[in-house]
Enzyme design. Sequence first.
Site, PDB file in Angstrom:
ATOM      1  N   SER A 230       0.730  -1.092   0.129  1.00  0.00           N
ATOM      2  CA  SER A 230       0.007   0.050  -0.065  1.00  0.00           C
ATOM      3  C   SER A 230       0.913   1.233   0.068  1.00  0.00           C
ATOM      4  O   SER A 230       1.707   1.511  -0.915  1.00  0.00           O
ATOM      5  CB  SER A 230      -0.966   0.058   1.194  1.00  0.00           C
ATOM      6  OG  SER A 230      -1.974   0.874   0.990  1.00  0.00           O
ATOM      7  N   ASP A 450      -8.874  -4.754  -5.816  1.00  0.00           N
ATOM      8  CA  ASP A 450      -8.494  -4.147  -4.626  1.00  0.00           C
ATOM      9  C   ASP A 450      -9.094  -2.763  -4.589  1.00  0.00           C
ATOM     10  O   ASP A 450      -8.893  -1.983  -5.440  1.00  0.00           O
ATOM     11  CB  ASP A 450      -6.839  -3.686  -4.713  1.00  0.00           C
ATOM     12  CG  ASP A 450      -6.122  -3.488  -3.563  1.00  0.00           C
ATOM     13  OD1 ASP A 450      -6.678  -2.477  -2.813  1.00  0.00           O
ATOM     14  OD2 ASP A 450      -5.002  -3.777  -3.190  1.00  0.00           O
ATOM     15  N   HIS A 478      -7.524  -6.100  -0.019  1.00  0.00           N
ATOM     16  CA  HIS A 478      -6.194  -5.150  -0.228  1.00  0.00           C
ATOM     17  C   HIS A 478      -5.061  -5.774  -0.097  1.00  0.00           C
ATOM     18  O   HIS A 478      -4.725  -6.518   0.758  1.00  0.00           O
ATOM     19  CB  HIS A 478      -6.252  -4.320   0.870  1.00  0.00           C
ATOM     20  CG  HIS A 478      -5.247  -3.049   0.651  1.00  0.00           C
ATOM     21  ND1 HIS A 478      -4.968  -2.655  -0.460  1.00  0.00           N
ATOM     22  CD2 HIS A 478      -4.626  -2.233   1.713  1.00  0.00           C
ATOM     23  CE1 HIS A 478      -3.996  -1.617  -0.158  1.00  0.00           C
ATOM     24  NE2 HIS A 478      -3.869  -1.258   1.094  1.00  0.00           N
TER      25      HIS A 478
END
Length: 509
Positions: A230, A450, A478
């Site tokens: 991320s 995602d 995610h």
Amino acid sequence: MNAPRRRLHGFVAVLGSCALLLTACAAGDLRQTPAGAPAAAPAGGAATFGPAELARYYGQKPVWKACAEVPSFQCATIEVPLDYDRPAGGDITLAAIRQKATGNGAARVGSLQMNPGGPGSSAIAYLLGNADSFSPAVRAAYDLVAVDPRGVGASTLVDCATETTAAAPDPGARRADIGASAAAYAQIAAECRRHAGRLLPHVGTLDAARDMDVVRAVLGDERLHYVGFSYGTYLGATYAGLFPTRVGRMVLDGAVDPSLDGYEFTIGQARGYEVAWKSFAADCATRPDCPVGHSVQEADRILNSLVAKANRTPLRQGKDIAVTGDSVLAAVVVALRAPAWEALRAALAQLQAGDTTAVQSLVGADEETDPGDQSYYAVSCLSSTLGTWSTVAQAEAALPEFRRAAPQFGEYYAGTLPMCTQWPVRPDQSAHRITAAGAAPILVVGTLRDPATPYPWAQALAGQLSSGRLLTWDGDGHTAYHQGSTCIESAVDTYLTQGRTPPSGTVCV
């Protein structure tokens, strides 16, 4: 990636106290360098690569000791300059842990640094909770190393005083709420200016990436080996752009597109959650007990109805607890990111019966108030990609576009647009493409549905990087690595241990 207050896209709560790990912790220090202090001799020659004025940082030799309460890990602190342009102006402290490699000889590759995202999530907490997720082959090849970035966790911390977190706005954004959200963001900015003003200009991603290079040298590695999730992909790509020839084996999972500005980033996330909701709804529609009907369109209508009803008449369950429509959306966002579809079905079914317990549980699991919330603002607002600087009028004008882009989640995310408007420090990192020409192959991993870092961002980052290689997971939730896909695990582990990227166009199902 996180959203304000509710840690919507982070992975692990920041450790409450660095004393858990470090017998002596100076996380709050801004140490002054004594005038005329001698520079330490560089350690490792070729592994150092640091300019002369930074030799004492690149050449330091931290003392690694068994962590006080987790003796299977070693703890240390590493000093870095507060301001890389003025290294004589004072030091800050990075807290680090490592788990030594189980292999030796030819099996050893080096150290594997990692970042779980946020910004503001603790890498130390992530490694403590997830070391066993790495395969035996990876643990044999690498010392697993986690360093809390500057401003975060057990490192020198952005501390804006405890009332800051309480003042943070909910991330929902009905039109009438944007002004209130902007006022709350302004209060946060004022508190941070008052309590952490000296640190605020120096906790951005650029400085954190430079810290990673100091850590690389201190660990004795000629190249940086890294896994970032991320926001950690943005940090890793930033490092690659600054130090392309020092990139070793780098995995960027759940990629951020650094060429987006904050507005594009925010509306992209709203679209991402819309895609994820549709995927959940389509699966739910096949189940006889689905609480939101038996088509995606019906699910949209029912969710909208639940949100609107809770906004008109917040549900109260327990002292001082009110579940609003924003709370409902927050629970949905948390469950889509996990993904936790069974829990989401149960929460929506209970909500229809007037029971908010499961909704509160989902939101509460992601709402552990800690200093990392302040780190989120401090880091995000220093980046034109992560931070949003819209005025109230601009945010309200953007609502129609957000609603069109994401009917269920557009208003929810539009409420974050004024986040940085009153922030005391302007961005030090503009939105731009990162090519990292000369870097070794970099593996970018993207998940098709995602919600937090939409798949097109992974495609964009892999295309920008001159040595980018895209690995795709046909999945939900995610990030992909350590999420249960044998195909993804094998491809990433082979790359980390042997340096071989998967064939171009690989899609794991």
